[in-house]
Motif scaffolding. Structure first.
Motif, PDB file in Angstrom:
ATOM      1  N   THR A  60      19.663-118.862  18.040  1.00  0.00           N
ATOM      2  CA  THR A  60      19.464-120.265  17.768  1.00  0.00           C
ATOM      3  C   THR A  60      20.169-121.158  18.378  1.00  0.00           C
ATOM      4  O   THR A  60      20.131-122.290  18.323  1.00  0.00           O
ATOM      5  CB  THR A  60      19.081-120.473  16.263  1.00  0.00           C
ATOM      6  N   LYS A  61      21.344-120.697  18.772  1.00  0.00           N
ATOM      7  CA  LYS A  61      22.406-121.407  19.310  1.00  0.00           C
ATOM      8  C   LYS A  61      22.329-121.522  20.680  1.00  0.00           C
ATOM      9  O   LYS A  61      23.006-122.430  21.393  1.00  0.00           O
ATOM     10  CB  LYS A  61      23.786-120.621  19.050  1.00  0.00           C
ATOM     11  N   ALA A  62      21.349-120.886  21.238  1.00  0.00           N
ATOM     12  CA  ALA A  62      21.259-121.155  22.752  1.00  0.00           C
ATOM     13  C   ALA A  62      20.658-122.409  23.245  1.00  0.00           C
ATOM     14  O   ALA A  62      20.069-122.954  22.198  1.00  0.00           O
ATOM     15  CB  ALA A  62      20.315-120.349  23.242  1.00  0.00           C
ATOM     16  N   THR A  63      20.743-122.915  24.316  1.00  0.00           N
ATOM     17  CA  THR A  63      20.132-124.176  24.731  1.00  0.00           C
ATOM     18  C   THR A  63      18.946-123.832  25.813  1.00  0.00           C
ATOM     19  O   THR A  63      18.019-124.729  26.014  1.00  0.00           O
ATOM     20  CB  THR A  63      20.859-125.076  25.577  1.00  0.00           C
ATOM     21  N   VAL A  64      18.788-122.716  26.223  1.00  0.00           N
ATOM     22  CA  VAL A  64      17.973-122.329  27.266  1.00  0.00           C
ATOM     23  C   VAL A  64      16.834-121.740  26.581  1.00  0.00           C
ATOM     24  O   VAL A  64      16.968-120.793  25.959  1.00  0.00           O
ATOM     25  CB  VAL A  64      18.379-121.184  28.378  1.00  0.00           C
ATOM     26  N   SER A  65      15.602-121.929  26.987  1.00  0.00           N
ATOM     27  CA  SER A  65      14.121-121.507  26.443  1.00  0.00           C
ATOM     28  C   SER A  65      13.922-120.053  27.017  1.00  0.00           C
ATOM     29  O   SER A  65      14.320-119.994  28.168  1.00  0.00           O
ATOM     30  CB  SER A  65      13.145-122.346  26.532  1.00  0.00           C
ATOM     31  N   TYR A  66      13.544-119.338  26.132  1.00  0.00           N
ATOM     32  CA  TYR A  66      13.140-117.907  26.557  1.00  0.00           C
ATOM     33  C   TYR A  66      12.090-118.146  27.758  1.00  0.00           C
ATOM     34  O   TYR A  66      11.931-117.001  28.578  1.00  0.00           O
ATOM     35  CB  TYR A  66      12.693-117.102  25.519  1.00  0.00           C
ATOM     36  N   LEU A  67      11.218-119.122  27.709  1.00  0.00           N
ATOM     37  CA  LEU A  67      10.333-119.439  28.810  1.00  0.00           C
ATOM     38  C   LEU A  67      11.087-119.833  30.131  1.00  0.00           C
ATOM     39  O   LEU A  67      10.123-119.645  31.119  1.00  0.00           O
ATOM     40  CB  LEU A  67       9.345-120.483  28.317  1.00  0.00           C
ATOM     41  N   ASP A  68      12.092-119.996  30.070  1.00  0.00           N
ATOM     42  CA  ASP A  68      12.848-120.778  31.342  1.00  0.00           C
ATOM     43  C   ASP A  68      13.698-119.744  32.110  1.00  0.00           C
ATOM     44  O   ASP A  68      14.370-119.935  33.036  1.00  0.00           O
ATOM     45  CB  ASP A  68      13.450-121.927  30.951  1.00  0.00           C
ATOM     46  N   HIS A  69      13.536-118.644  31.623  1.00  0.00           N
ATOM     47  CA  HIS A  69      14.563-117.446  32.105  1.00  0.00           C
ATOM     48  C   HIS A  69      13.707-116.497  33.051  1.00  0.00           C
ATOM     49  O   HIS A  69      12.519-116.174  32.630  1.00  0.00           O
ATOM     50  CB  HIS A  69      15.224-116.592  30.794  1.00  0.00           C
ATOM     51  N   ARG A  70      14.467-116.131  33.985  1.00  0.00           N
ATOM     52  CA  ARG A  70      13.874-114.978  34.951  1.00  0.00           C
ATOM     53  C   ARG A  70      14.442-113.781  34.483  1.00  0.00           C
ATOM     54  O   ARG A  70      15.507-113.559  34.481  1.00  0.00           O
ATOM     55  CB  ARG A  70      14.217-115.364  36.266  1.00  0.00           C
ATOM     56  N   TYR A  71      13.469-112.868  33.679  1.00  0.00           N
ATOM     57  CA  TYR A  71      13.854-111.648  33.378  1.00  0.00           C
ATOM     58  C   TYR A  71      13.676-110.614  34.641  1.00  0.00           C
ATOM     59  O   TYR A  71      13.170-110.899  35.455  1.00  0.00           O
ATOM     60  CB  TYR A  71      12.644-111.156  32.408  1.00  0.00           C
ATOM     61  N   GLU A  72      14.695-109.442  34.181  1.00  0.00           N
ATOM     62  CA  GLU A  72      14.619-108.462  35.193  1.00  0.00           C
ATOM     63  C   GLU A  72      14.461-107.113  34.325  1.00  0.00           C
ATOM     64  O   GLU A  72      14.965-107.145  33.180  1.00  0.00           O
ATOM     65  CB  GLU A  72      16.276-108.360  35.702  1.00  0.00           C
ATOM     66  N   PRO A  73      13.944-106.090  35.153  1.00  0.00           N
ATOM     67  CA  PRO A  73      14.068-104.691  34.439  1.00  0.00           C
ATOM     68  C   PRO A  73      15.448-104.209  33.762  1.00  0.00           C
ATOM     69  O   PRO A  73      15.115-103.638  32.823  1.00  0.00           O
ATOM     70  CB  PRO A  73      13.426-103.797  35.725  1.00  0.00           C
TER      71      PRO A  73
END
Length: 150
Positions: free
Chosen positions: A81-94
């Protein structure tokens, strides 16, 4: 893609997350100590009937987990909850490990600082947090969508 739970408090949430990992073919990592017994017998008594189907690795401590992770060259993505970046705006990697903290306290500062990525789920103002199993399912779904999992 991997799921890691930092010192989980609630066996039912852990069971739900392990079932998710089993059903989606993801590795699960449990960083101890947990707030409940973590023997196979205790897991089964708590209704974790998917235990035989999940690739579960138990790490006795945070430093043990970090040594393993460094040796594997994996990236740590902490949901907080302390982050500012949304999980939807992140580029995930394997090679990502999606780390979820304790239900009662999240993660301590050294764990927070060790994460290369810190992500949050956007919520309405005044709401404290989502259930950790719900959070895990949401983030895993997006990560698998992006990486072509299953």
């Amino acid at each position: 893609m991997r799921i890691a739970l930092f010192e989980p408090d609630i066996p039912q949430n852990t069971g739900t997350i392990l079932r998710l990992a089993a059903c989606l073919g993801l590795e699960a990592h449990l960083i101890e100590p947990a707030g409940f017994p973590v023997s196979d017998r205790a897991f089964r008594r708590a209704g974790m009937d998917y235990l035989d189907q999940v690739a579960l690795t138990r790490h006795p401590s945070w430093p043990d987990f970090e040594r393993w992770r460094a040796a594997q060259g994996l990236r740590l993505a902490l949901l907080t909850t302390k982050a500012t970046v949304s999980y939807l705006d992140h580029r995930y990697e394997p090679r990502d490990i999606l780390l979820f903290g304790r239900e009662s306290a999240g993660v301590p500062d050294p764990v927070h600082e060790a994460a290369e990525v810190r992500l949050r789920i956007p919520m309405r103002a005044g709401m404290r947090s989502l259930n950790v199993a719900m959070t895990c399912a949401m983030v895993v779904g997006e990560a698998m969508r992006q990486t072509g999992g299953l």
